[in-house]
Design a protein around this motif. Structure first.
Motif, PDB file in Angstrom:
ATOM      1  N   ILE A 163       0.834  -1.207   0.000  1.00 38.55           N
ATOM      2  CA  ILE A 163       0.000   0.000   0.000  1.00 38.55           C
ATOM      3  C   ILE A 163       0.868   1.256   0.000  1.00 38.55           C
ATOM      4  CG2 ILE A 163      -1.926  -1.148   1.133  1.00 38.55           C
ATOM      5  CD1 ILE A 163      -1.125   0.367   3.706  1.00 38.55           C
ATOM      6  N   VAL A 164       2.067   1.178  -0.563  1.00 37.62           N
ATOM      7  CA  VAL A 164       2.936   2.351  -0.656  1.00 37.62           C
ATOM      8  C   VAL A 164       2.260   3.433  -1.490  1.00 37.62           C
ATOM      9  CG1 VAL A 164       5.059   1.046  -0.357  1.00 37.62           C
ATOM     10  CG2 VAL A 164       4.100   1.344  -2.656  1.00 37.62           C
ATOM     11  N   ALA A 165       2.718   4.661  -1.311  1.00 33.80           N
ATOM     12  CA  ALA A 165       2.069   5.795  -1.972  1.00 33.80           C
ATOM     13  C   ALA A 165       2.033   5.656  -3.487  1.00 33.80           C
ATOM     14  CB  ALA A 165       2.775   7.086  -1.577  1.00 33.80           C
ATOM     15  N   GLY A 166       3.029   5.034  -4.067  1.00 32.35           N
ATOM     16  CA  GLY A 166       3.078   4.903  -5.521  1.00 32.35           C
ATOM     17  C   GLY A 166       2.582   3.575  -6.036  1.00 32.35           C
ATOM     18  N   TYR A 167       1.721   2.907  -5.259  1.00 33.85           N
ATOM     19  CA  TYR A 167       1.283   1.569  -5.686  1.00 33.85           C
ATOM     20  C   TYR A 167       0.592   1.589  -7.043  1.00 33.85           C
ATOM     21  CZ  TYR A 167      -1.160  -2.805  -6.161  1.00 33.85           C
ATOM     22  OH  TYR A 167      -1.615  -3.991  -6.668  1.00 33.85           O
ATOM     23  N   ASN A 168      -0.173   2.632  -7.328  1.00 33.39           N
ATOM     24  CA  ASN A 168      -0.891   2.666  -8.602  1.00 33.39           C
ATOM     25  C   ASN A 168       0.065   2.630  -9.784  1.00 33.39           C
ATOM     26  OD1 ASN A 168      -0.070   5.276  -7.786  1.00 33.39           O
ATOM     27  ND2 ASN A 168      -1.553   6.255  -9.131  1.00 33.39           N
ATOM     28  N   ARG A 169       1.236   3.261  -9.644  1.00 35.88           N
ATOM     29  CA  ARG A 169       2.235   3.229 -10.718  1.00 35.88           C
ATOM     30  C   ARG A 169       2.884   1.846 -10.812  1.00 35.88           C
ATOM     31  NH1 ARG A 169       3.189   8.295  -8.150  1.00 35.88           N
ATOM     32  NH2 ARG A 169       2.611  10.056  -9.476  1.00 35.88           N
ATOM     33  N   ILE A 170       3.141   1.248  -9.657  1.00 32.87           N
ATOM     34  CA  ILE A 170       3.711  -0.104  -9.654  1.00 32.87           C
ATOM     35  C   ILE A 170       2.743  -1.083 -10.297  1.00 32.87           C
ATOM     36  CG2 ILE A 170       4.465  -2.005  -8.171  1.00 32.87           C
ATOM     37  CD1 ILE A 170       5.401   0.103  -6.150  1.00 32.87           C
ATOM     38  N   SER A 171       1.470  -0.990  -9.911  1.00 30.58           N
ATOM     39  CA  SER A 171       0.454  -1.885 -10.454  1.00 30.58           C
ATOM     40  C   SER A 171       0.317  -1.724 -11.964  1.00 30.58           C
ATOM     41  CB  SER A 171      -0.884  -1.626  -9.767  1.00 30.58           C
ATOM     42  OG  SER A 171      -1.901  -2.427 -10.332  1.00 30.58           O
ATOM     43  N   ASP A 172       0.338  -0.470 -12.418  1.00 31.57           N
ATOM     44  CA  ASP A 172       0.207  -0.221 -13.861  1.00 31.57           C
ATOM     45  C   ASP A 172       1.371  -0.833 -14.633  1.00 31.57           C
ATOM     46  OD1 ASP A 172      -1.017   1.300 -16.191  1.00 31.57           O
ATOM     47  OD2 ASP A 172       0.992   2.154 -16.163  1.00 31.57           O
ATOM     48  N   LYS A 195      12.489  -0.700 -15.480  1.00 37.95           N
ATOM     49  CA  LYS A 195      13.123   0.497 -16.043  1.00 37.95           C
ATOM     50  C   LYS A 195      12.156   1.680 -16.006  1.00 37.95           C
ATOM     51  CE  LYS A 195      16.228  -1.923 -19.253  1.00 37.95           C
ATOM     52  NZ  LYS A 195      16.522  -2.211 -20.694  1.00 37.95           N
ATOM     53  N   ARG A 196      10.901   1.425 -16.345  1.00 35.62           N
ATOM     54  CA  ARG A 196       9.886   2.477 -16.335  1.00 35.62           C
ATOM     55  C   ARG A 196       9.715   3.037 -14.918  1.00 35.62           C
ATOM     56  NH1 ARG A 196       5.782  -0.448 -17.693  1.00 35.62           N
ATOM     57  NH2 ARG A 196       6.314  -0.441 -19.891  1.00 35.62           N
ATOM     58  N   LEU A 197       9.691   2.133 -13.932  1.00 36.98           N
ATOM     59  CA  LEU A 197       9.507   2.575 -12.552  1.00 36.98           C
ATOM     60  C   LEU A 197      10.741   3.306 -12.026  1.00 36.98           C
ATOM     61  CD1 LEU A 197       7.657  -0.539 -11.072  1.00 36.98           C
ATOM     62  CD2 LEU A 197       6.702   1.746 -11.429  1.00 36.98           C
ATOM     63  N   ASP A 198      11.919   2.884 -12.451  1.00 38.60           N
ATOM     64  CA  ASP A 198      13.139   3.572 -12.027  1.00 38.60           C
ATOM     65  C   ASP A 198      13.118   5.041 -12.462  1.00 38.60           C
ATOM     66  OD1 ASP A 198      14.159   1.290 -10.851  1.00 38.60           O
ATOM     67  OD2 ASP A 198      15.417   0.740 -12.561  1.00 38.60           O
ATOM     68  N   VAL A 199      12.639   5.282 -13.676  1.00 45.18           N
ATOM     69  CA  VAL A 199      12.545   6.653 -14.181  1.00 45.18           C
ATOM     70  C   VAL A 199      11.537   7.453 -13.367  1.00 45.18           C
ATOM     71  CG1 VAL A 199      11.839   8.062 -16.149  1.00 45.18           C
ATOM     72  CG2 VAL A 199      13.244   6.035 -16.521  1.00 45.18           C
ATOM     73  N   ILE A 200      10.376   6.836 -13.090  1.00 44.47           N
ATOM     74  CA  ILE A 200       9.316   7.530 -12.343  1.00 44.47           C
ATOM     75  C   ILE A 200       9.805   7.873 -10.938  1.00 44.47           C
ATOM     76  CG2 ILE A 200       7.036   7.249 -11.286  1.00 44.47           C
ATOM     77  CD1 ILE A 200       6.284   5.515 -13.717  1.00 44.47           C
ATOM     78  N   TRP A 201      10.445   6.920 -10.275  1.00 45.05           N
ATOM     79  CA  TRP A 201      10.913   7.156  -8.904  1.00 45.05           C
ATOM     80  C   TRP A 201      12.041   8.194  -8.875  1.00 45.05           C
ATOM     81  CZ3 TRP A 201       6.982   4.159  -8.384  1.00 45.05           C
ATOM     82  CH2 TRP A 201       6.475   3.873  -7.120  1.00 45.05           C
ATOM     83  N   ALA A 202      12.869   8.196  -9.912  1.00 43.12           N
ATOM     84  CA  ALA A 202      13.951   9.195  -9.966  1.00 43.12           C
ATOM     85  C   ALA A 202      13.377  10.597 -10.121  1.00 43.12           C
ATOM     86  CB  ALA A 202      14.893   8.878 -11.135  1.00 43.12           C
ATOM     87  N   GLN A 203      12.301  10.726 -10.895  1.00 38.82           N
ATOM     88  CA  GLN A 203      11.664  12.036 -11.089  1.00 38.82           C
ATOM     89  C   GLN A 203      10.998  12.543  -9.816  1.00 38.82           C
ATOM     90  OE1 GLN A 203       8.997  11.209 -14.335  1.00 38.82           O
ATOM     91  NE2 GLN A 203      10.539  11.642 -15.909  1.00 38.82           N
ATOM     92  N   ASN A 204      10.543  11.596  -8.980  1.00 35.96           N
ATOM     93  CA  ASN A 204       9.832  11.975  -7.763  1.00 35.96           C
ATOM     94  C   ASN A 204      10.763  12.105  -6.564  1.00 35.96           C
ATOM     95  OD1 ASN A 204       7.403  12.074  -9.089  1.00 35.96           O
ATOM     96  ND2 ASN A 204       6.888   9.951  -8.676  1.00 35.96           N
TER      97      ASN A 204
END
Length: 436
Positions: free
Chosen positions: A393-402, A427-436
């Motif tokens: 239930i981490v804050a970015g779960y919706n991005r992980i799930s997608d 790789k997609r998630l690494d980019v998203i987490w780096a931006q945040n």
């Protein structure tokens, strides 16, 4: 507020004008309703608004009947249960209500949004209240696991449940299968035996199992027990970790079912539909006790999710949040939540809907045990609860799930191997987490 502005910026940048318009309209409606609400007299009665998206309507009727029972027992508190639409459609409305300081007092949603709600400061932590509840010792411990974030309890379970595998005993018998599979290897073998090309055109008229096609949460939810059975996780050191050997092995199981020709795919984003199972086109289906299969005329059985390293399933739960409003309303809302956790509520709700009680006394009650005896298949789900795990239930779960859903979809469609699909997702998630 900053996080919500970020959410709006994401919508704008994505070019999703329709969602943006919807968000603005919701905000206007919510602000309008907020102004109207403040004009209503209290009459020494605390009026609480509860938004829910309970489906099907028959389950909603059971819930509303119990809400009415609470209202009859509490002359000083009146809960108004409002069907606010499907949960996915509710999210923009919920977010705009938070920004407009016009949240409902109680919100029914699903636990995976906890991180986002906590970031917005929209929900009340329940630790101190729950620790003092007399009913605390009656609540199934792992029914609370997916409701916690950073060691705090943020909601309470309305119900709990999990998923198993429904099967057609008649088709098992015709295929000469006398035992249900208990391991991944047996599962794969059974699926092969149940896949039959009746007219020799190399296109099976009967498949071993139907798998959910799509990148939505149902696909992720259905796959999750296999991840847990491999003792896999999606989070490592508070960061997404999809590209790990255990996750790969779990997705490779589904990949192999496709390569074997043993699995039919559901229509896109409709993996919960049961037509293939009901018509005999598929002999097995992954789902839970809420399924229409149990109300159909088709003979069926249920067995636990086959195990790899350890037996496992995934919790499917609905939960209730107390939204930050006023101390008076929050206190009254907690009274309603205490009623929801009671054996009285849980027994009537579970018998009426097919979901599992979260109250141990409810499960042990003569009324519920009689109900179980009339539905022996339900015992599989009750007995699986001790090994039921939860999605993060981490804050970015919706991005992980997608990202995970996209990987599963690509694998089932044969566009990528399980390993390559999860690498791309990571790789997609690494980019998203780096931006945040």
């Amino acid at each position: 507020m900053a996080n919500f502005k970020s959410y709006f910026n994401q919508v704008i940048n994505s070019g999703n004008r329709f969602l943006m318009i919807g968000l603005i309209c919701c905000l206007c409606l919510v602000l309008t309703s907020s102004c109207q609400t403040t004009l209503l007299p209290k009459n020494n009665v605390i009026h609480l608004t509860l938004w829910q998206g309970i489906n099907p309507p028959i389950n909603r009727d059971v819930f509303n009947k119990l809400v009415n029972k609470f209202n009859q027992q509490h002359s000083d508190i009146q809960v108004n249960s409002i069907f606010a639409g499907g949960l996915d459609q509710q999210l923009p409305k919920v977010l705009t209500s938070v920004v407009g300081n016009s949240s409902p007092d109680i919100l029914y949603f699903y636990p995976q949004l906890t991180g986002q709600f906590v970031e917005l400061g929209a929900v009340v932590p329940l630790d101190d209240w729950f620790d003092q509840l007399p009913v605390k010792s009656e609540v199934i411990p792992n029914a609370l696991d997916e409701l916690k974030l950073d060691d705090h309890l943020w909601s309470i379970p309305l119900y709990t449940s999990n998923i198993g595998i429904f099967y057609r005993p008649d088709l098992f018998k015709k295929a000469g299968i006398t035992e249900t599979p208990k391991t991944w290897a047996e599962f794969r073998q059974v699926a092969k035996k149940l896949t039959i090309d009746k007219n020799g055109d190399k296109q099976p008229e009967q498949y071993g199992i139907v798998l959910p096609l799509g990148k939505g949460e149902w696909t992720v939810f259905s796959w999750f027990p296999f991840l847990l059975s491999a003792e896999g996780e999606l989070i490592s050191n508070n960061l997404p970790d999809l590209n790990n050997p255990k996750a790969i092995s779990a997705l490779e199981l589904w990949e192999n079912l496709i390569k074997d020709g043993s699995a039919a795919l559901s229509p896109p984003e409709r993996g919960y539909e049961e037509d293939a199972f009901l018509t005999g086109r598929a002999a097995m289906q992954i789902t839970g006790p809420w399924t229409y299969i149990t109300k159909s005329q088709v003979d069926f059985g249920v067995f636990p999710i086959p195990a790899n390293i350890t037996p496992a399933t995934v919790i499917g739960a609905g939960n209730l949040y107390v939204m930050k409003t006023t101390s008076e309303k929050e206190k009254a809302a907690l009274k309603f939540l205490e009623f929801v956790l009671s054996a009285e509520f849980q027994t009537e709700w579970s018998i009426g809907t097919g979901f599992l009680p979260v109250n141990i006394k409810s499960i042990q009650s003569q009324e519920y045990q009689t109900y179980l005896q009339s539905k022996p298949w339900l015992k599989v789900f009750v007995e699986q609860m001790p090994v039921a795990g939860s999605r993060p239930i981490v804050a970015g779960y919706n991005r992980i799930s997608d990202s995970l859903g996209r990987a599963i979809e690509a694998t089932l469609l044969g566009k990528s191997s399980a390993k390559a699909a999860l690498e791309e997702a990571q790789k997609r998630l690494d980019v998203i987490w780096a931006q945040n």
